[in-house]
Design a protein around this motif. Sequence first.
Motif, PDB file in Angstrom:
ATOM      1  N   LEU A 288       0.851  -1.186   0.000  1.00 32.42           N
ATOM      2  CA  LEU A 288       0.000   0.000   0.000  1.00 32.42           C
ATOM      3  C   LEU A 288       0.890   1.241   0.000  1.00 32.42           C
ATOM      4  O   LEU A 288       1.659   1.461   0.940  1.00 32.42           O
ATOM      5  CB  LEU A 288      -0.906   0.000   1.235  1.00 32.42           C
ATOM      6  N   ILE A 289       0.777   2.006  -1.069  1.00 34.30           N
ATOM      7  CA  ILE A 289       1.536   3.259  -1.120  1.00 34.30           C
ATOM      8  C   ILE A 289       0.685   4.305  -0.415  1.00 34.30           C
ATOM      9  O   ILE A 289      -0.479   4.554  -0.785  1.00 34.30           O
ATOM     10  CB  ILE A 289       1.844   3.692  -2.582  1.00 34.30           C
ATOM     11  N   SER A 290       1.280   4.913   0.597  1.00 35.36           N
ATOM     12  CA  SER A 290       0.496   5.670   1.581  1.00 35.36           C
ATOM     13  C   SER A 290       1.084   7.049   1.848  1.00 35.36           C
ATOM     14  O   SER A 290       2.191   7.365   1.437  1.00 35.36           O
ATOM     15  CB  SER A 290       0.501   4.903   2.917  1.00 35.36           C
TER      16      SER A 290
ATOM     17  N   LYS B 204       6.631  14.197  -4.717  1.00 35.15           N
ATOM     18  CA  LYS B 204       6.227  12.871  -5.205  1.00 35.15           C
ATOM     19  C   LYS B 204       7.373  12.203  -5.959  1.00 35.15           C
ATOM     20  O   LYS B 204       7.870  12.772  -6.935  1.00 35.15           O
ATOM     21  CB  LYS B 204       5.006  13.009  -6.122  1.00 35.15           C
ATOM     22  N   PRO B 205       7.771  11.009  -5.506  1.00 34.15           N
ATOM     23  CA  PRO B 205       8.855  10.325  -6.223  1.00 34.15           C
ATOM     24  C   PRO B 205       8.415   9.928  -7.636  1.00 34.15           C
ATOM     25  O   PRO B 205       7.224   9.680  -7.866  1.00 34.15           O
ATOM     26  CB  PRO B 205       9.109   9.059  -5.383  1.00 34.15           C
ATOM     27  N   ASN B 206       9.369   9.843  -8.516  1.00 26.92           N
ATOM     28  CA  ASN B 206       9.074   9.487  -9.914  1.00 26.92           C
ATOM     29  C   ASN B 206       8.395   8.138 -10.042  1.00 26.92           C
ATOM     30  O   ASN B 206       7.464   7.977 -10.814  1.00 26.92           O
ATOM     31  CB  ASN B 206      10.373   9.481 -10.719  1.00 26.92           C
ATOM     32  N   TRP B 207       8.884   7.163  -9.261  1.00 30.88           N
ATOM     33  CA  TRP B 207       8.293   5.817  -9.341  1.00 30.88           C
ATOM     34  C   TRP B 207       6.824   5.855  -8.960  1.00 30.88           C
ATOM     35  O   TRP B 207       6.005   5.118  -9.505  1.00 30.88           O
ATOM     36  CB  TRP B 207       9.069   4.807  -8.492  1.00 30.88           C
ATOM     37  N   PHE B 208       6.462   6.780  -8.030  1.00 30.18           N
ATOM     38  CA  PHE B 208       5.060   6.907  -7.615  1.00 30.18           C
ATOM     39  C   PHE B 208       4.234   7.517  -8.751  1.00 30.18           C
ATOM     40  O   PHE B 208       3.141   7.039  -9.079  1.00 30.18           O
ATOM     41  CB  PHE B 208       4.981   7.761  -6.339  1.00 30.18           C
ATOM     42  N   LEU B 209       4.774   8.557  -9.377  1.00 32.12           N
ATOM     43  CA  LEU B 209       4.056   9.205 -10.491  1.00 32.12           C
ATOM     44  C   LEU B 209       3.864   8.250 -11.668  1.00 32.12           C
ATOM     45  O   LEU B 209       2.870   8.341 -12.384  1.00 32.12           O
ATOM     46  CB  LEU B 209       4.808  10.466 -10.926  1.00 32.12           C
ATOM     47  N   GLN B 210       4.783   7.303 -11.798  1.00 31.89           N
ATOM     48  CA  GLN B 210       4.646   6.301 -12.874  1.00 31.89           C
ATOM     49  C   GLN B 210       3.462   5.375 -12.609  1.00 31.89           C
ATOM     50  O   GLN B 210       2.755   4.963 -13.506  1.00 31.89           O
ATOM     51  CB  GLN B 210       5.915   5.417 -12.967  1.00 31.89           C
ATOM     52  N   MET B 211       3.255   5.051 -11.314  1.00 35.54           N
ATOM     53  CA  MET B 211       2.212   4.054 -11.001  1.00 35.54           C
ATOM     54  C   MET B 211       0.876   4.684 -10.625  1.00 35.54           C
ATOM     55  O   MET B 211      -0.137   3.991 -10.579  1.00 35.54           O
ATOM     56  CB  MET B 211       2.680   3.098  -9.898  1.00 35.54           C
TER      57      MET B 211
END
Length: 225
Positions: free
Chosen positions: A7-9, A40-47
């Motif tokens: 869970l990304i929180s 916001k980290p890039n990996w988060f923006l990707q997902m």
Amino acid sequence: MSHALTLISHHLCPYVQRAIIALTEKNIIFERIDIDLTKKPNWFLQMSPLGKTPILKINEVSIFESVVILEYLEETQPNPLHPTAPLERANNRSWIEFSSVLLNNIAALYSAPNKTEFEEKLKKLNTNFNHLEKNLSNTPYFNGENFSLVDACFAPVFRYFNNLDDVKEIALWEDKPRTRKWRKELKKQPSVDVAVSKSYPVNLQQFLKNKKSYLSQLIISQELA
Ligand SMILES: N[C@@H](CCC(=O)N[C@@H](CS)C(=O)NCC(=O)O)C(=O)O
């Protein structure tokens, strides 16, 4: 250790809390990754197509929108949190939708720049809670004796007010005994308790003060009193 569900929180996000409460009620082991929504980290923006938490990652699939996450958990995991009868389920879904409107109206309240707008938003919330009060039974949970997804969605709503009890301007509960009772019950629920860290009250207070809103002023002046 890697888990099947991640869970990304965000540490203050009420929508994240819904998912954690449901996961906990269902006894599911999951990994929680907190991110900073101001960076916001890039990996988060990707997902995350909407750039919002929560995201539930299952293998390589990222599910977004908290209600969709709740429905997915309901379909795939044990310990049902939705009633079985279609009409009751639909009624529960309506009130889950209502809890999302409440979260938006709470955000509007804590962001209101001045007294006039603050009072306007408070009035709107009062109308919302009057509707809720009329629809509650005098039972521990929304559906009676069993905790449901509606409870999971309202617990983060009430958590804001649990942390704003000292702000006397927010006097919403006097004429709402059923809401008061429900709020008290949800506060005691272990899954609700573990959905945020012990530093949540301090972090929320800081977040609200940083808003530079009318509520920020009320909190600061009350700290100084
Ligand atoms: N409708 C979404 C709302 C999620 C939401 O608004 N999350 C906020 C944090 S509580 C967010 O990620 N905001 C970041 C942004 O909008 O940039 C859901 O139910 O999951």
